[in-house]
Design an enzyme around this catalytic site. Sequence first.
Site, PDB file in Angstrom:
ATOM      1  N   GLU A   1     -30.212 -53.094  45.385  1.00 41.62           N
ATOM      2  CA  GLU A   1     -29.605 -51.975  46.392  1.00 41.62           C
ATOM      3  C   GLU A   1     -30.376 -52.313  47.714  1.00 41.62           C
ATOM      4  O   GLU A   1     -30.034 -51.976  48.889  1.00 41.62           O
ATOM      5  CB  GLU A   1     -29.886 -50.540  46.078  1.00 41.62           C
ATOM      6  CG  GLU A   1     -29.063 -50.137  44.841  1.00 41.62           C
ATOM      7  CD  GLU A   1     -29.214 -50.789  43.612  1.00 41.62           C
ATOM      8  OE1 GLU A   1     -30.206 -51.276  43.285  1.00 41.62           O
ATOM      9  OE2 GLU A   1     -28.131 -50.606  42.839  1.00 41.62           O
TER      10      GLU A   1
ATOM     11  N   GLU B   1     -18.726 -50.026  34.098  1.00 42.84           N
ATOM     12  CA  GLU B   1     -19.418 -51.385  34.152  1.00 42.84           C
ATOM     13  C   GLU B   1     -18.257 -52.442  33.940  1.00 42.84           C
ATOM     14  O   GLU B   1     -18.411 -53.341  34.672  1.00 42.84           O
ATOM     15  CB  GLU B   1     -20.330 -51.334  33.138  1.00 42.84           C
ATOM     16  CG  GLU B   1     -21.589 -50.379  33.264  1.00 42.84           C
ATOM     17  CD  GLU B   1     -22.463 -50.395  34.335  1.00 42.84           C
ATOM     18  OE1 GLU B   1     -22.282 -51.304  35.160  1.00 42.84           O
ATOM     19  OE2 GLU B   1     -23.291 -49.573  34.555  1.00 42.84           O
TER      20      GLU B   1
ATOM     21  N   ASP C   1     -24.185 -42.214  42.921  1.00 44.50           N
ATOM     22  CA  ASP C   1     -24.298 -43.163  44.192  1.00 44.50           C
ATOM     23  C   ASP C   1     -22.992 -43.668  44.439  1.00 44.50           C
ATOM     24  O   ASP C   1     -22.666 -43.243  45.769  1.00 44.50           O
ATOM     25  CB  ASP C   1     -25.221 -44.220  43.622  1.00 44.50           C
ATOM     26  CG  ASP C   1     -25.174 -44.870  42.237  1.00 44.50           C
ATOM     27  OD1 ASP C   1     -24.255 -44.283  41.721  1.00 44.50           O
ATOM     28  OD2 ASP C   1     -25.758 -45.720  41.782  1.00 44.50           O
TER      29      ASP C   1
ATOM     30  N   ARG D   1     -17.768 -55.134  37.222  1.00 51.41           N
ATOM     31  CA  ARG D   1     -18.369 -56.252  36.973  1.00 51.41           C
ATOM     32  C   ARG D   1     -17.242 -57.426  36.493  1.00 51.41           C
ATOM     33  O   ARG D   1     -17.293 -58.484  37.068  1.00 51.41           O
ATOM     34  CB  ARG D   1     -19.326 -56.409  35.772  1.00 51.41           C
ATOM     35  CG  ARG D   1     -20.539 -55.388  36.068  1.00 51.41           C
ATOM     36  CD  ARG D   1     -21.648 -55.611  35.092  1.00 51.41           C
ATOM     37  NE  ARG D   1     -22.767 -54.470  35.284  1.00 51.41           N
ATOM     38  CZ  ARG D   1     -23.779 -54.263  35.094  1.00 51.41           C
ATOM     39  NH1 ARG D   1     -24.599 -55.219  34.548  1.00 51.41           N
ATOM     40  NH2 ARG D   1     -24.819 -53.216  34.869  1.00 51.41           N
TER      41      ARG D   1
HETATM   42  C1  DMJ Z   1     -24.780 -52.304  39.679  1.00 52.95           C
HETATM   43  O1  DMJ Z   1     -24.066 -52.576  38.618  1.00 52.95           O
HETATM   44  C2  DMJ Z   1     -23.894 -51.521  41.088  1.00 52.95           C
HETATM   45  O2  DMJ Z   1     -24.375 -51.820  42.093  1.00 52.95           O
HETATM   46  C3  DMJ Z   1     -23.788 -50.281  40.454  1.00 52.95           C
HETATM   47  O3  DMJ Z   1     -23.005 -49.322  41.461  1.00 52.95           O
HETATM   48  C4  DMJ Z   1     -24.894 -49.517  40.231  1.00 52.95           C
HETATM   49  N1  DMJ Z   1     -26.239 -50.365  40.258  1.00 52.95           N
HETATM   50  C5  DMJ Z   1     -26.075 -51.425  39.603  1.00 52.95           C
HETATM   51  C6  DMJ Z   1     -27.366 -52.507  40.034  1.00 52.95           C
HETATM   52  O4  DMJ Z   1     -28.489 -51.736  40.468  1.00 52.95           O
END
Ligand code: DMJ
Length: 570
Positions: A466, A158, A291, A162
């Site tokens: 998404e 994260e 994902d 971010r």
């Molecule tokens: C985001 O922080 C990023 O897209 C991450 O890959 C997974 N999902 C969250 C938002 O839903």
Amino acid sequence: MSGDGLRQRKKDAKAKKTSGTPATKYPEISSIKSSILLFIAMFTIGFLALYPVWEPVPPSRGVSAVDFSADVPKREATVEAFKHAWLAYERDAMGDDEYHPISHKGSNLSESGGIGYTVVDSIDTMFMMHLDEEAQRAREWIATELSFDREGKFNTFETTIRVLGGLLSAYHLSGNDPLYLEKAKDLADRILPVFDTPSGLPLSMVNLAQRKGISDVDNRGFVSTAEAATLQLEFKYLSLLTDEEIYWEKAEKVMEVIKGSHLTTGLASIFMNPEDGRFVLSAIRLGSRGDSYYEYLLKQYIQTNLSEPVYRVMYDDAMNGVLTHLVQKSQKAGLTYTSELIPERSMGGEISWRLTPKQDHLVCFFGGSLMLGAITTGSATGKVSVPPRADELTEQGKRDWLAGVELIETCMRTHDTATGLSPEIVHFRIPNDGIDGSGAAQDWYIKGARPGEFPPYDARYILRPETVESLFIAFRLTGNRLYRDYGWAIFESIQKYCRIESGGYASVVNVDEVPVRHEDKMETFFMSETLKYLYLLFEDANVLPLSQYVFNTEAHPFPIFHPSIRTGFS
Ligand code: DMJ
């Protein structure tokens, strides 16, 4: 900046590489090889019936003339929404990591102070929206207040996607303001020790002040595959900008380890062991913890201008696995959705895989990703038309394009709720699932949702991006106005049900309940991703074209570059 250092590093890496790296297969996975083979056979047969017709756009909706110019009123509405979110945060919680718009408070990820989670995640959206005054104030905070000398356990993934991602795209979009690169380098240097494990897979947490990786004890020290494999765009771009090879090497090593232990199906379990670099027997899915592994296979190939074929091979392999084993059709309306594979051990120790019709909202990134992959690794001719013609795509390209289009349609159907917002998790109907009552009439339902009872976790909408992310990509690749219409409908629902009058936006706890109940939180990805993708959906398509930019998983755009190097492993 020079690519020479990188070029030399690549040569060294190749020289160091011994031939025939031993396959590091997880023993339990190999012991169930026969179940997997049976599984492959079953689903290959099923799959052949799935994608027979070439329809580059949803057939019932038609295609308007391709018009990529901005829809100014709608674009400006997204800017107004961003300001409503940002100004409330700035008023109540400037500099805090997270924002709680109902209590008008902020909070930090660690007691030792914030790391710019919200400010840094949002600043490139301000650049795009030309919010110069807001961007200037955010810059001022970064210059004078932002410190990464913070004790505490910060999530490696994260923090990278971010904060490091936000700083790097701010650097690029600001016209190379050195402040952002300086901060990015400081942060990355503090994160680097997470890679010092026997395998090279990163630890899940990091103490930024102590520059020390920390194991995730809640998950027995295992690291999630998506988290390990979703640091690469950021560290590689930083490597390019600084000409320091260490960032590239550490990020690439992770991919090499994953490739070495990959499953025969091309799929990836959601946990890996950083001690030995092997997959741990665990679920296989496109949702949480899985994902962005798939997302970054494709995006790493795109980032270096298609110059590293190893990612194409890994991506194509993975897509064959996903399309063969995970993609299903719903019973009634024939909606395309993705299932999860859950491993189960019998009393005798035998492993089998149970196909579970559960789809996280997180999976909705995958429709757009499949379409982008189809025109990239699935292009038969190099450049393809908008939308692509069937003869411009390979068989795999056509398969992936159609699956992507259909998956977006499914994600839109999951917005058919009382609020027009999509729940966090849906389940699809399968024969003998024992569902009756209100959920029985449609193809999908929210598990555990019962009138009059407190809604389950699955029922919430936490401002996730998404679906609109996929709509943005689909619009850019087709020019079909339908995708703008879909995006606008979602935006209107967000305005109606998530907007807090006094400022900010909040999650709703049940998408099927009106009036809504809010949860007092505005996730940082709302300003970083959801509003950005909505803005770009309505912006002129010449802005940040997909032919020149790759978006990290937190929607921070990085320029595509050609490093004139070969990948260090194959
Ligand atoms: C985001 O922080 C990023 O897209 C991450 O890959 C997974 N999902 C969250 C938002 O839903």
